[in-house]
Design a protein around this motif. Structure first.
Motif, short mmCIF file in Angstrom:
data_model
loop_
_atom_site.label_atom_id
_atom_site.label_comp_id
_atom_site.label_asym_id
_atom_site.label_seq_id
_atom_site.Cartn_x
_atom_site.Cartn_y
_atom_site.Cartn_z
N LEU A 37 30.44 -23.75 18.18
CA LEU A 37 30.50 -22.19 19.94
C LEU A 37 31.83 -22.52 20.83
N ILE A 38 32.53 -21.49 20.90
CA ILE A 38 33.24 -21.43 21.65
C ILE A 38 32.99 -21.57 23.65
N PRO A 39 33.18 -22.40 23.82
CA PRO A 39 32.79 -22.49 25.27
C PRO A 39 34.06 -21.60 26.17
N VAL A 40 33.32 -20.61 26.84
CA VAL A 40 33.63 -20.04 28.00
C VAL A 40 34.09 -20.44 28.88
N ILE A 41 35.35 -21.07 30.22
CA ILE A 41 34.85 -21.28 30.96
C ILE A 41 36.06 -20.87 32.43
N LEU A 42 34.83 -20.40 33.14
CA LEU A 42 36.28 -19.19 33.90
C LEU A 42 36.89 -19.89 34.30
N HIS A 43 37.40 -20.83 35.18
CA HIS A 43 38.91 -21.22 35.96
C HIS A 43 39.77 -21.77 34.92
N GLU A 44 39.04 -21.22 33.32
CA GLU A 44 40.39 -22.06 32.83
C GLU A 44 40.64 -20.54 32.01
N LYS A 51 31.28 -17.05 21.45
CA LYS A 51 31.70 -17.32 22.39
C LYS A 51 30.26 -17.08 23.23
N VAL A 52 30.60 -18.79 24.22
CA VAL A 52 29.21 -19.11 24.73
C VAL A 52 29.66 -18.87 26.63
N PHE A 53 29.89 -18.53 27.84
CA PHE A 53 29.93 -18.75 28.74
C PHE A 53 29.15 -19.92 29.89
N ILE A 54 29.45 -19.97 30.24
CA ILE A 54 29.87 -21.81 31.06
C ILE A 54 29.79 -21.43 32.92
N VAL A 55 28.15 -20.73 32.86
CA VAL A 55 28.42 -20.43 34.74
C VAL A 55 28.39 -22.37 35.20
N HIS A 56 28.89 -22.72 36.43
CA HIS A 56 28.83 -24.09 36.61
C HIS A 56 28.83 -23.76 38.21
N GLY A 57 28.26 -24.71 38.92
CA GLY A 57 28.85 -24.99 40.28
C GLY A 57 30.10 -26.03 40.66
N SER A 85 33.22 -12.04 29.94
CA SER A 85 32.21 -11.27 29.78
C SER A 85 31.31 -11.42 28.14
N ASP A 86 32.45 -10.74 27.29
CA ASP A 86 32.37 -10.70 26.01
C ASP A 86 32.06 -11.92 25.31
N VAL A 87 30.39 -12.09 25.51
CA VAL A 87 30.08 -13.20 24.77
C VAL A 87 28.31 -13.23 23.68
N GLY A 88 28.47 -13.96 23.79
CA GLY A 88 26.88 -13.44 23.04
C GLY A 88 25.38 -14.27 23.19
N PHE A 89 25.76 -15.19 24.53
CA PHE A 89 25.33 -16.12 24.85
C PHE A 89 25.74 -16.65 26.25
N ALA A 90 25.00 -17.85 27.68
CA ALA A 90 25.13 -18.08 28.71
C ALA A 90 24.47 -19.26 28.94
N VAL A 91 25.11 -20.16 29.43
CA VAL A 91 25.10 -21.37 29.63
C VAL A 91 24.89 -21.06 31.31
N VAL A 92 23.75 -21.61 31.83
CA VAL A 92 24.42 -21.89 33.63
C VAL A 92 23.76 -23.24 34.09
N SER A 144 46.24 -11.47 38.03
CA SER A 144 45.65 -10.87 38.94
C SER A 144 43.93 -10.02 39.08
N LYS A 145 43.58 -10.50 39.01
CA LYS A 145 41.67 -9.69 38.63
C LYS A 145 41.39 -10.77 40.17
N THR A 146 40.26 -9.45 40.79
CA THR A 146 39.28 -10.72 41.31
C THR A 146 38.45 -11.27 40.29
N ILE A 147 37.54 -12.64 41.37
CA ILE A 147 37.00 -13.57 40.71
C ILE A 147 35.95 -12.63 39.89
#
Length: 281
Positions: free
Chosen positions: A163-170, A139-145, A186-193, A175-178
């Protein structure tokens, strides 16, 4: 699996009923990238929203999405059915549907569409064959604007390489805060910003002296915050920063490597970062 022409509408409606009880938001997201139906699934005005809120029209939205997918490529619907053990489900839960859709013996004839071995990538008209990764966390977290296109270009690149893209709004809100939502995913092995020039700014003193002449393009504050979070959580070797164009960069992290997406071959540079982190892409 074979679907006769006269059974296609019935097959789609039955498949929609099964997916209503089986599919989570993450399943829809993964499917969207697998079959290259991002617009149909992720940009549907009601599908994911009705799922999140448990609305009564969720089944109708599934049906609408499946019909669109079937119009584009019916093979993809057959692939979905195979992936969720549709035949076994109908045998156990809907015997009349099973009898109608799955004929046996002499009655079974090769008509309609036969499932391909793998999901087709319509862009290349070839089969997707993701390589097996040595690294366990794919899993790879994608931080974006706010710029949507670079985000989806990166997501498609990740999926094409297994790889499995993780996009926050999806992801489900629950009921969690952002930031709680970020931590939960955030249980990922890598992040692409992906840094895009969404804001402008300057030091207050410089602005008072020079006015708009000193304003510089900047990333959104959430992008810089999440960049720092993943640098701390994963380490610099497991974070890649992509720039769509030149922006003002945080001065205290100038040591990290930046990849410019406007340059041809940014995928090659990103691949180098994954290889260095232990991925086989």
């Amino acid at each position: 699996m074979i679907v006769r022409d006269e059974n296609k509408k019935f097959f789609i409606s039955t498949l929609a009923s099964v997916l209503e009880g089986k599919y989570l938001e993450s399943d829809w997201t993964k499917l969207a990238y697998e079959i290259d139906e991002i617009e149909t699934i992720l940009h549907h005005p009601r599908l994911l929203r009705s799922l999140q809120w448990g609305d009564r029209d969720y089944l109708m939205n599934i049906l609408e999405v499946l019909e669109r997918i079937g119009q584009n490529n019916f093979d993809n619907l057959v692939c979905i059915a195979e992936q969720i053990d549709f035949e076994d489900w109908t045998f156990s839960n809907a015997p009349k549907a099973y009898s109608r859709l799955f004929k046996t013996g002499d009655e079974q004839q090769v008509q309609g569409i036969r499932k391909p071995d793998r999901l087709p990538d319509r862009r290349q008209n070839e089969m997707i064959t993701p390589e097996v990764k040595k690294i366990k966390n794919s899993k790879v977290f994608i931080v974006h604007g706010r710029d949507e296109l670079p985000k989806y270009r990166v997501a498609k690149y990740l999926h094409d390489h297994g790889l499995i893209p993780v996009i926050l709004h999806e992801q489900a809100n629950q009921s969690k805060t952002i930031f709680e939502k970020i931590e939960a995913n955030s249980d990922v092995g890598f992040a692409v910003v992906v840094v895009t020039p969404d804001d402008i700014g300057a030091l207050q003193g410089d602005f008072e002296k020079e006015g708009t002449l000193v304003l510089k393009k900047r990333a959104r504050q959430n992008v810089i915050l999440e960049l720092g979070y993943f640098l701390a959580k994963l380490g610099r070797s497991n974070v890649a920063v992509l720039l769509t164009e030149e922006v003002e960069r945080p001065s205290d992290i100038d040591g990290i490597t930046y990849i410019f997406m406007k340059d041809r071959g940014w995928e090659v540079d990103l691949r180098k970062e994954f290889l260095a982190a232990g991925y086989e892409v």
